[in-house]
Design an enzyme around this catalytic site. Structure first.
Site, PDB file in Angstrom:
ATOM      1  N   HIS A 130      -3.376  10.841  18.628  1.00  0.00           N
ATOM      2  CA  HIS A 130      -5.198   9.353  18.909  1.00  0.00           C
ATOM      3  C   HIS A 130      -4.504   8.498  17.860  1.00  0.00           C
ATOM      4  CE1 HIS A 130      -4.264  11.570  14.899  1.00  0.00           C
ATOM      5  NE2 HIS A 130      -5.099  10.642  14.365  1.00  0.00           N
ATOM      6  N   LYS A 157       3.542  28.436   6.533  1.00  0.00           N
ATOM      7  CA  LYS A 157       2.284  28.434   5.271  1.00  0.00           C
ATOM      8  C   LYS A 157       0.750  28.901   6.070  1.00  0.00           C
ATOM      9  CE  LYS A 157       4.140  24.026   3.465  1.00  0.00           C
ATOM     10  NZ  LYS A 157       5.021  24.082   3.865  1.00  0.00           N
ATOM     11  N   LEU A 167      13.617  18.897   8.202  1.00  0.00           N
ATOM     12  CA  LEU A 167      14.335  17.779   6.976  1.00  0.00           C
ATOM     13  C   LEU A 167      14.350  16.798   8.136  1.00  0.00           C
ATOM     14  CD1 LEU A 167      16.731  20.256   5.675  1.00  0.00           C
ATOM     15  CD2 LEU A 167      15.647  18.581   4.726  1.00  0.00           C
ATOM     16  N   GLY A 168      13.509  15.911   7.111  1.00  0.00           N
ATOM     17  CA  GLY A 168      13.360  13.813   7.760  1.00  0.00           C
ATOM     18  C   GLY A 168      12.070  13.776   8.433  1.00  0.00           C
ATOM     19  N   SER A 221       7.251  13.289   8.402  1.00  0.00           N
ATOM     20  CA  SER A 221       7.041  12.134   7.496  1.00  0.00           C
ATOM     21  C   SER A 221       6.743  13.157   6.378  1.00  0.00           C
ATOM     22  CB  SER A 221       6.091  12.002   8.527  1.00  0.00           C
ATOM     23  OG  SER A 221       4.958  12.766   9.150  1.00  0.00           O
ATOM     24  N   VAL A 272      10.728  16.559   2.205  1.00  0.00           N
ATOM     25  CA  VAL A 272      11.011  15.562   0.644  1.00  0.00           C
ATOM     26  C   VAL A 272      11.745  14.300   0.640  1.00  0.00           C
ATOM     27  CG1 VAL A 272      10.176  17.605  -0.521  1.00  0.00           C
ATOM     28  CG2 VAL A 272      12.738  17.541   0.744  1.00  0.00           C
ATOM     29  N   THR A 318       7.785  19.757  -8.003  1.00  0.00           N
ATOM     30  CA  THR A 318       7.367  19.333  -8.860  1.00  0.00           C
ATOM     31  C   THR A 318       7.025  20.501  -9.461  1.00  0.00           C
ATOM     32  OG1 THR A 318       6.247  21.365  -7.187  1.00  0.00           O
ATOM     33  CG2 THR A 318       5.558  19.286  -6.950  1.00  0.00           C
ATOM     34  N   ARG A 367       1.353  21.612  -7.339  1.00  0.00           N
ATOM     35  CA  ARG A 367       0.152  20.592  -6.728  1.00  0.00           C
ATOM     36  C   ARG A 367      -1.802  21.155  -5.810  1.00  0.00           C
ATOM     37  NH1 ARG A 367       2.650  17.795  -1.997  1.00  0.00           N
ATOM     38  NH2 ARG A 367       3.437  19.997  -2.059  1.00  0.00           N
TER      39      ARG A 367
END
Length: 654
Positions: A320, A419, A475-476, A478, A481, A498, A572
């Site tokens: 999109h 997650k 890793l790497g 967008s 970290v 955090t 967070r």
């Protein structure tokens, strides 16, 4: 010859045609000088030309100039001159020598001994070769040893790559090369072009003694385990560790401090990537039409790169984001041209929220395999926008699955996340809901869908194999970290973490994409695949590792004068200290030694479909309370924890 920057810089700044005229004029002078010296050596003549000797003075430049132009001597850049350029010079003078000698035999000019035809070319070669060597030393070598150099360098690797790197660095001005490091004990104590080779045990002492600022890894063929061991041994040294630039840049001599690359994410990961199984990679791809959603994202883009190398008949890109689609399409076309691949790459702008558009695409192109990577994945953003997270992650997956099933796709693979296991955030809960949707569809031989107007669709027979692939942080990407830490290091810190105990599983983007392709090829229907990712990594340890390998010291209570501080910002909203890959226990093995299959409970489709109606309504109405209530009802372990808002500009670990 002493190095004089005030002379060199104006010379280098001259236009290219002017530089060539200077070199041509120099060669003509050298041709005349070599004729004069040849007469002096042969007949002890020091005065003006006598008899027909003037013709020899005319012959030498008239022969040399067109030959040197034809053989490309004036296209070379003096400060990058190497053995190949000197060999070309010798070849040109060799041809010149033959023509020059034959001319003297043919014309037999008065006062010109035939031996001049042998002496003059030898002198000419010495003069021209010496001029090139002196120019290279003066313009490049002297500049490379300038007191204005930006760093003092050790090259780890005294092999071919290391020597070529050193040669290229001799043409630049940023570094002073202090030495080579090599694991081969027989090389220790020796030297290359006057530069000493030291062993690994002497590196720390050499860094302190020589004031070394940078270490460059020049070992392209070294295995991952040994490379990781070397990086670990250098981590505590106050140096910036980087890796070899591309061989094209080395060969051209255009190597500067900006060309040196930061360590790969594989180096930061500290473990060997999971090796791919080529048979599994090609099983659902070769010669087929493949569709990838989220093709412009980190994972979706890498999936496309891996897929296209397996030679599908057609690759359909669904994205999109216009710029993301444009970028990956251009890159894939370049890959096709580079590898000679005849793959029809189709870029399509579409949102997974628009079922009509997805169905139109699937009916038109009839993909055999669908990889669904489109999703909202940033934990804080989805936590703040739960309705959009549900519409995109849950119903976007349902829309794509329905379109694939109704068009007869053979395989559908969802890119999921760790997650989704006992989530404490909306993003993870919506990804688990997407898994539940596919598990329910996979267990159903025929399916009816609830339509937005409250009616039900016709009954569809399910012949699509649905599978999910669950892995940790990439890793790497967008949302990783790594790029954020690199930016913070460039800005002088602090590195923001955090919580001191935040721990994550990590893998590289290519590794994740290969896992998705291989696991999808093993699917039988409703499978949830997970990767044996080794030991999890503490985010704070990753921050320390990146700071140390960038040549910075850490600032803390024990070292208040350090370069970089690590700042703890607080968890967070929705963030967990630890991530998991399995909801249940006793995962099954698969044909791949590092891929497991989870045993997970799910809700049958008729029950799930009814709840999805309520969830869609809650999302459309932006009813956060109703959304979380339904997620808590269906997603095992989902227990949203109220957390104080974290400070701005913290790393996104999800």
């Amino acid at each position: 010859m002493p190095f004089n920057k005030s002379i060199i810089d104006p010379l280098l700044a001259l236009p290219r045609p002017v530089k060539r005229l200077v070199v041509v004029a120099l060669d003509l002078v050298l041709a005349l000088a070599s004729v004069w010296f040849s007469f002096y050596l042969r007949i002890d003549q020091t005065g003006w030309p006598q008899h027909q000797q003037k013709y020899v003075y005319l012959l030498a430049p008239l022969l040399a100039f067109p030959l040197f132009v034809h053989l490309g001597l004036y296209r070379a850049i003096f400060r990058y001159t190497g053995l190949a350029a000197l060999a070309t010079t010798a070849k040109a003078v060799g041809v010149y020598a033959v023509l020059f000698f034959l001319s003297l035999l043919l014309f037999q000019w008065v006062g010109v001994p035939r031996s001049v035809g042998l002496i003059q070319p030898i002198l000419f070669l010495l003069l021209v070769g010496t001029s090139r060597a002196l120019a290279r030393f003066w313009l490049a070598g002297g500049a490379g040893r300038s007191s204005h150099a930006e760093g003092r360098l050790l090259i780890y690797g005294a092999g071919e790559a290391g020597v070529q790197t050193a040669s290229a660095l001799g043409m630049a001005r940023q570094f002073v090369l202090r030495g080579f490091i090599d694991d081969d004990k027989t090389k220790a104590g020796r030297s290359i072009n006057g530069v000493d080779i030291i062993g690994p045990d002497d590196v720390a002492a050499a860094v302190e003694r020589m004031g070394v600022t940078d270490i460059l890894l020049a070992m392209p063929s070294l295995d991952r385990a040994r490379r990781n061991a070397i990086i670990a041994s250098l981590r505590e040294l106050p140096v910036h560790v980087r890796t070899l630039p591309g061989m094209v840049d080395l060969a051209s001599g255009r190597v500067t401090v900006q060309d040196f690359q930061e360590l790969d994410v594989e180096d930061l990961l500290g473990r060997a990537p999971v090796p791919p199984d080529s048979t599994l990679l090609a099983r659902n791809l070769a010669g087929k039409t493949v569709l990838v959603t989220g093709a412009g994202g980190s994972i979706g883009g890498e999936l496309c790169r891996q897929i296209i190398l397996e030679k599908p008949r057609q690759l359909v890109l669904v994205e999109h984001n216009e710029f993301g689609l444009y970028t990956i399409h251009r890159e894939l076309e370049g890959l096709c041209a580079e590898h000679g691949l005849r793959v029809n790459v189709v870029p399509l702008l579409a949102s997974v929220g628009n079922f009509g558009r997805l169905k139109e695409i699937c009916l038109l192109y009839r993909p055999a395999t669908v990889y669904h990577a489109a999703a909202y994945k940033h934990v804080p953003l989805v936590e703040s926008n739960p309705a959009e997270g549900v519409l995109n992650n849950v119903f976007g997956t349902l829309n794509m699955a329905r379109a694939a099933m109704e068009s007869g796709a053979a395989h559908f693979v969802l890119v999921s996340t760790d997650k989704a296991v006992r989530p404490t955030n909306v993003m993870g809960a919506t990804k688990r809901m997407a898994e539940l949707v596919l598990q329910a569809l996979a267990a159903s031989t025929s399916v009816r869908f609830h339509l937005p107007d409250g009616t039900q669709s016709a009954e569809f027979r399910n012949n699509t194999v649905f599978a999910m692939v669950r892995f940790g942080n990439v890793l790497g990407s967008s949302g990783s970290v790594v790029p954020l830490f690199r930016k913070q290091l460039r800005d002088g810190g602090p590195l923001t973490v955090t919580h001191e105990e935040v721990t994550r599983y990590f893998m590289t983007i290519p590794e994740a994409a290969q896992l998705v392709l291989q696991a999808g090829a093993m699917a039988r229907g409703g499978d949830v695949f997970v990767l044996d990712m080794g030991q999890p990594v503490k985010i704070i340890d990753l921050a320390r590792r990146m700071a140390q390998l960038s040549g910075f010291t850490l600032r803390d209570e024990r070292n208040p004068d350090g370069d970089i501080e690590i700042k703890i910002t607080g968890l967070r909203p929705g963030e967990k200290l630890y991530e998991e890959l399995l909801i249940g226990d006793n995962p099954e093995g698969t044909a791949h030694e590092r891929i497991m299959k989870a045993r997970e409970d799910f809700v049958v489709w008729p029950e799930l479909a009814t709840v999805l109606v309520d969830m869609r309504q809650a999302a459309i109405q932006d009813n956060e309370t109703a959304i979380k209530r339904i997620l808590m009802q269906l997603v095992h372990g989902y227990n949203p924890q109220p957390v104080e808002p974290a400070a701005a500009c913290v790393p996104v670990e999800g």
